[in-house]
Design a protein around this motif. Structure first.
Motif, short mmCIF file in Angstrom:
data_model
loop_
_atom_site.label_atom_id
_atom_site.label_comp_id
_atom_site.label_asym_id
_atom_site.label_seq_id
_atom_site.Cartn_x
_atom_site.Cartn_y
_atom_site.Cartn_z
N LEU A 148 -0.62 -4.01 -6.07
CA LEU A 148 -1.02 -4.23 -4.68
C LEU A 148 -0.04 -5.13 -3.96
O LEU A 148 0.30 -4.91 -2.80
CB LEU A 148 -2.42 -4.87 -4.65
CG LEU A 148 -3.60 -3.92 -4.70
CD1 LEU A 148 -4.89 -4.72 -4.80
CD2 LEU A 148 -3.62 -3.04 -3.47
N PHE A 151 2.97 -3.32 -2.92
CA PHE A 151 2.70 -2.17 -2.07
C PHE A 151 3.36 -2.34 -0.71
O PHE A 151 3.24 -3.37 -0.06
CB PHE A 151 1.18 -2.02 -1.92
CG PHE A 151 0.77 -0.91 -1.02
CD1 PHE A 151 1.30 0.36 -1.19
CD2 PHE A 151 -0.13 -1.12 0.01
CE1 PHE A 151 0.92 1.38 -0.37
CE2 PHE A 151 -0.51 -0.09 0.84
CZ PHE A 151 0.02 1.16 0.66
N HIS A 152 4.07 -1.27 -0.26
CA HIS A 152 4.90 -1.42 0.94
C HIS A 152 4.07 -1.65 2.20
O HIS A 152 4.54 -2.26 3.16
CB HIS A 152 5.85 -0.22 1.10
CG HIS A 152 5.13 1.09 1.22
ND1 HIS A 152 4.54 1.51 2.36
CD2 HIS A 152 4.91 2.06 0.30
CE1 HIS A 152 3.99 2.69 2.17
NE2 HIS A 152 4.19 3.04 0.91
N GLY A 153 2.81 -1.17 2.19
CA GLY A 153 1.97 -1.38 3.37
C GLY A 153 1.64 -2.85 3.62
O GLY A 153 1.27 -3.24 4.72
#
Lengths: 342, 292
Positions: A148, A151-153
């Motif tokens: 998480l 995670f690129h977001g």
């Protein structure tokens, strides 16, 4: 899995073995505590920079292990994912300081609060699960967290694989000490408050309810203890402790990155807890010592076989002290006092 | 549709790996009531021994059989030397011993065979099966071997006196001892069988993920997850759980936009947690009723 009788034997320390000298014990305990505090206060002036930093780390790990202990040692719920709460606390501190310029001391309650909420939410599924199945859920948290964080977001906040650099806390101007020493005293103060809190929690009515659930959940419920409530809250408080430790860890290391909070961190906490002693508060600090120093010692003996030596040391400790350092001390005390009274 | 089929097949192939490991995990759980965290490292060690034998010129199948037998003996030895003395210690002491074993074996692998990645031969070859693009011969071979192992175990536990004795020893040690079953040796036997299954899994996984001291760590995580999903008390359930996990992981990675690819492991674990909410003892697990 196991019968209730076995469960009790699993967790219950060797109480009663020293019933006779119980009256003399608290006085000794206060002296020991005072002695430890004096030594703890003097240490940063005896040792130099890096050792002081290591001692700070020992306290931080001890605090994280205390969080795990509240859950496992006192409430009987397993977790192989406390590294995730440690990481969460560290990231809350890092993000607040880096993105929002919050002062470092204010980030601790924030980290604790976030972890408390997340931990309580984790406690909800934990109600339906026991033993290894619960272990799997917490384990899922430990495995998922690094993913998480990368995670690129979420990169905007977490910095992705690069992590976040955390500013060094400033030493208050009036104190003639360096940053390492200041961090040590700051950590010491936080850890003392947290240990005192845990100590009174365990001794309170709530603490007895928590332990009753560990010893026999059905019997505890029959006595009117609201088991689901206490179990979820214990999960939350446990996560809070470990999260604050993580926040302190971020301040001490001045850097957070996803891979520092892998599953192995959780396993180290668990090993530290077991070797320190389930259900013992001072045992947590022994666990912290073990987690920090033993891998280094192993690496010094032989670089190539460091892991093997670490494993052998773990085995030796567990064969000599199957109930951890705390259980060992207790047995030793009982033995000595029996010998004196003879 | 083609994509879906392809991903399901790829998932099955991954799932075969997880299923093999899950089977070993369940075997040892049935024998000793604990999850063996060192299972993956035991399997890796076996695979390294096989690699060494093959490197010395031993034919593949001779090395295969030799390693299975050696692993069986090794498993029994580990139980006798390390875990028998801890039999009456708490579950936590056992847990530390598992981590210690993990650490020792992992470090020994690296020390003896170093950390470079090695290729491992496949007995089935890697050509596409029947000219299909969906699955290659090795993956199909893995699925078959897993199924055969499961069948053999079923026959062993349901059809032989020894299997019955092992089940009795695990279900009720005191009563089993009273009817003359040597419970301690049954536990050792369970370790041996689990180590042998682990060795088979290790040797089949090594051609896919390549051999190095850390090859099994990720696989073991999936093996645990698969075993818990299927139910820790059910070998068949564990195998199905392993396959299901492989398929879920692949489908999530392909069909969930935006975060599917990065977080497929997380999604697979979330699915498991969701299943456990409905079936707290796994899909095929027996729930334990405790007497007060």
């Amino acid at each position: 899995m196991t019968t209730p009788q076995q469960d009790t034997a699993l967790f219950a320390p060797a109480v009663g073995a020293h019933g006779a000298q119980r009256a003399a014990w608290p006085a000794t305990r206060h002296w020991v505590l005072a002695g430890v505090l004096v030594i703890a206060a003097v240490l940063p002036f005896v040792f130099q920079g890096f050792v002081v930093f290591q001692l700070t780390e020992v306290m931080i790990y001890g605090l994280a292990i205390l969080g795990l202990n509240l859950l496992t040692g006192f409430n009987g719920q397993f977790s192989v994912g406390h590294g995730a709460f440690y990481g969460l606390g560290a990231y809350v501190t890092a993000i607040l300081m880096h993105q929002y310029g919050v002062a470092y001391y204010w980030t601790l309650p924030a980290a604790g609060g976030v972890c408390f909420v997340v931990g309580t939410l984790f406690g909800l599924p934990a109600l339906r699960l026991q033993g290894l199945y619960l272990a799997l859920v917490t384990f899922a948290a430990a495995v998922a967290l690094p993913q998480l964080l990368k995670f690129h977001g979420l990169e905007e906040w977490t910095g992705g694989v690069q992590g976040i650099v955390v500013d060094q806390p400033d030493v208050p101007g009036f104190l003639p000490i360096d940053t390492d020493q200041w961090l040590y005293y700051f950590t010491l103060a936080v850890v003392l408050v947290m240990f005192a809190g845990a100590s009174s929690l365990v001794k309170s009515r709530t603490g007895r309810a928590i332990m009753a659930i560990r010893d026999h959940e059905i019997a505890a419920a029959a006595m009117g203890i609201n088991a689901p409530l206490y179990k979820t809250l214990t999960f939350g408080v446990s996560a809070l402790y470990t999260g604050v430790a993580g926040a302190l860890g971020a301040l001490a290391v001045q850097f957070v990155a996803p891979d520092s909070f892998s599953l192995f961190l959780s396993i180290y906490f668990l090993v530290g807890l077991i070797l320190g002693g389930m259900g013992s508060l001072p045992g947590c600090l022994f666990g912290g010592l073990f987690v920090l120093y033993v891998p280094n010692i192993a690496a010094e003996v032989s670089r190539g076989l460091a892991g093997a030596i670490y494993g052998v040391i773990m085995l030796l400790v567990i064969f000599v002290m199957p109930s951890g350092a705390a259980g060992f001390t207790r047995l030793a005390f009982a033995y000595v006092s029996r010998w004196r009274h003879r | 549709m083609q994509l879906l089929l392809q991903q399901v097949m790829a998932g099955l192939a991954n799932g075969a790996i997880y299923a093999g490991m899950a089977l070993a995990v369940v075997m040892i759980f049935l024998a000793i009531d604990h999850l063996n965290f060192a299972q993956g490292e035991m399997a890796t060690f076996s695979a390294f021994v096989a690699w060494q034998l093959i490197a010395w010129g031993t034919p593949y199948w001779v090395a295969f059989v030799a390693v299975v037998i050696l692993s069986f003996i090794g498993g029994v030895a580990i139980e006798r030397i390390l875990f028998k003395p801890l039999h009456h210690a708490s579950i936590f002491a056992n847990l530390v011993a598992f981590f210690a074993l993990f650490s020792i074996l992992n470090s020994a692998d690296g020390y003896i065979w170093d950390y470079t990645i090695k290729t491992f031969p496949s007995p089935f070859g890697t050509k596409p099966l029947f000219g299909s693009v969906l699955i290659d011969a090795h993956e199909a071979g893995m699925i078959v071997v897993t199924a055969v192992l499961l069948g053999l175990l079923y026959l062993f536990f349901r059809g032989t006196r020894l299997g019955l004795a092992m089940r009795a020893a695990a279900a009720n040690p005191e009563s089993a001892r009273l009817v003359g079953i040597r419970v301690g040796w049954m536990t050792a036997l369970g370790w041996g069988i689990a180590a042998a299954i682990g060795a088979v899994a290790g040797m089949l996984i090594a051609p896919v993920v390549f051999l190095d001291p850390n090859m099994m760590f990720g696989v073991l995580l999936y093996g645990f997850a698969g075993a818990v999903l299927g139910g820790l008390t059910s070998p068949g359930g564990a195998v199905l759980g392993g396959f299901a996990l492989g398929i879920i992981e692949n489908l999530a990675g392909t069909f969930i936009p935006y975060f599917g690819r990065d977080l497929k492991l997380t999604i697979a674990l979330l699915v498991i947690v969701a299943v456990l909410m409905v079936r707290p003892a796994g899909i095929f697990g027996r729930s334990v009723v405790s007497r007060v």
